[in-house]
Scaffold this motif. Structure first.
Motif, mmCIF file in Angstrom:
data_model
loop_
_atom_site.group_PDB
_atom_site.id
_atom_site.type_symbol
_atom_site.label_atom_id
_atom_site.label_comp_id
_atom_site.label_asym_id
_atom_site.label_seq_id
_atom_site.Cartn_x
_atom_site.Cartn_y
_atom_site.Cartn_z
ATOM 1 N N GLY A 1 -5.476 -3.162 3.557
ATOM 2 C CA GLY A 1 -6.216 -3.930 4.532
ATOM 3 C C GLY A 1 -5.648 -5.292 4.884
ATOM 4 O O GLY A 1 -6.190 -5.983 5.748
ATOM 5 N N GLN A 2 -4.553 -5.702 4.245
ATOM 6 C CA GLN A 2 -3.984 -7.020 4.561
ATOM 7 C C GLN A 2 -3.345 -7.011 5.949
ATOM 8 O O GLN A 2 -2.962 -5.970 6.471
ATOM 9 N N SER A 3 -3.222 -8.201 6.508
ATOM 10 C CA SER A 3 -2.684 -8.351 7.859
ATOM 11 C C SER A 3 -1.162 -8.290 7.868
ATOM 12 O O SER A 3 -0.505 -8.450 6.827
ATOM 13 N N GLY A 4 -0.621 -8.120 9.060
ATOM 14 C CA GLY A 4 0.823 -8.157 9.211
ATOM 15 C C GLY A 4 1.386 -9.512 8.828
ATOM 16 O O GLY A 4 2.478 -9.598 8.249
ATOM 17 N N ASP A 5 0.664 -10.580 9.143
ATOM 18 C CA ASP A 5 1.121 -11.922 8.761
ATOM 19 C C ASP A 5 1.237 -12.048 7.248
ATOM 20 O O ASP A 5 2.182 -12.657 6.733
ATOM 21 N N TYR A 6 0.272 -11.484 6.519
ATOM 22 C CA TYR A 6 0.321 -11.520 5.056
ATOM 23 C C TYR A 6 1.563 -10.801 4.541
ATOM 24 O O TYR A 6 2.265 -11.296 3.651
ATOM 25 N N VAL B 1 -3.402 0.553 5.290
ATOM 26 C CA VAL B 1 -2.974 -0.611 6.051
ATOM 27 C C VAL B 1 -2.887 -0.197 7.518
ATOM 28 O O VAL B 1 -2.519 0.951 7.826
ATOM 29 N N ASP B 2 -3.257 -1.115 8.400
ATOM 30 C CA ASP B 2 -3.202 -0.829 9.824
ATOM 31 C C ASP B 2 -1.769 -0.568 10.257
ATOM 32 O O ASP B 2 -0.833 -1.239 9.815
ATOM 33 N N LYS C 1 -0.331 -1.259 12.981
ATOM 34 C CA LYS C 1 0.246 -2.424 13.649
ATOM 35 C C LYS C 1 0.768 -3.439 12.642
ATOM 36 O O LYS C 1 1.827 -4.036 12.846
ATOM 37 N N ALA C 2 0.030 -3.635 11.557
ATOM 38 C CA ALA C 2 0.475 -4.557 10.511
ATOM 39 C C ALA C 2 1.765 -4.044 9.873
ATOM 40 O O ALA C 2 2.696 -4.812 9.603
ATOM 41 N N GLN D 1 4.608 -4.653 12.235
ATOM 42 C CA GLN D 1 4.986 -6.068 12.235
ATOM 43 C C GLN D 1 5.922 -6.370 11.068
ATOM 44 O O GLN D 1 6.917 -7.096 11.233
#
Length: 272
Positions: free
Chosen positions: A195-200, A230-231, A233-234, A237
């Motif tokens: 679940g973490q973001s691409g930025d992470y 994880v998404d 898109k992330a 990225q």
């Protein structure tokens, strides 16, 4: 309080200053700033539907830890073989994916696949049987192991000790960045992603670049297909960042990175 987890980008900035030169390279990381390993567990459909095409599109290679008994291995065996031919590692995630059902939160563990009910001999034999299956798929004998659920012991005994001759290394589930000298090849650190973001994800890479360390990602579902996800898109990225900085970042399957670490650890130390 873990500063690096709370403020990954700020931590990378601090490390950059401490490192002195962002362009510094490390022999253990193929003469690049750091090493990044992308690992994907459990042999699920999205590995072949989402992940392999995404990696191939940017010419990056990953490690897929296959459960030998997974129906996705049997029904899509030619696709796994083609993935291996394109340079992806087919790692060993045990034949039956046994986890220790005696631990808290392990209600999902069935009696048949309860590691706490296994003998060491059974665990070793099943891992070796899975190696035989994987060799039949990819023709290779050098590969790495990933502990199902991160469980290391049976009755207090580390079952992997008997498997050391069969593998280059084993990946665990404890997060952390390490230099080649710090890496324990019997239990390599990895960041579990859910679940973490691409930025992470990108910020973790920046930390590894700044500290000249090994970063291992542990994925399950990418764009669905698993409870740990994880998404897409992330994930894309992250791949785009790795591709854009491939001159500074060594991205390779776990087996290749582990072989390089082993060589570095065994090399005689130069006198200072």
């Amino acid at each position: 309080m873990n500063f690096f987890r709370l403020f990954p980008l700020a931590a990378a900035t601090v490390l950059l200053g401490a490192a002195g030169s962002y362009a510094q390279t490390t022999p253990a990381w193929n003469n690049k700033q750091c090493a990044v390993v992308l690992t994907y567990d459990d042999a699920i459909d999205v590995d072949l539907d989402n992940v392999v095409p995404a990696l191939d599109s940017v010419k990056l290679r990953g490690t897929f830890y296959l459960i030998g008994s997974s129906p996705v291995v049997a029904k899509r065996l030619p696709e796994w073989r083609r993935a291996a031919q394109r340079g992806h590692e087919l790692g060993n995630h045990a034949l039956m994916h046994p986890c220790d059902g005696s631990l808290p939160g392990r209600g999902f563990v069935t009696p048949d696949n309860d590691l706490s009910k296994y003998t060491v001999t059974r665990a070793v034999n099943e891992a070796r049987a899975n190696n035989t299956l994987l060799t039949a798929i990819d023709g290779k004998t050098a590969r790495t192991f990933a502990y199902p659920c991160g469980d290391l012991t049976i009755g207090g005994v580390k079952f992997y000790d008997e498997l050391k001759p069969d593998f280059v290394a084993a990946r665990g589930v404890t997060s952390g960045l390490q230099t080649a000298a710090q890496v324990d090849l019997t239990n390599i650190n990895a960041y579990m992603i859910h679940g973490q973001s691409g930025d992470y994800l990108v910020d973790l890479v920046k930390q590894a670049q700044a500290s000249h360390t090994l970063l291992v990602f542990l994925f399950h579902g990418v764009g669905g297909g698993h409870g740990l996800n994880v998404d897409a898109k992330a994930h894309r990225q992250l791949l785009r960042y790795l591709k854009a900085h491939e001159k500074q970042i060594w991205v390779a399957p776990m087996v290749e990175v582990a072989q390089k670490i082993s060589a570095a650890q065994q090399a005689p130390q130069k006198p200072r």
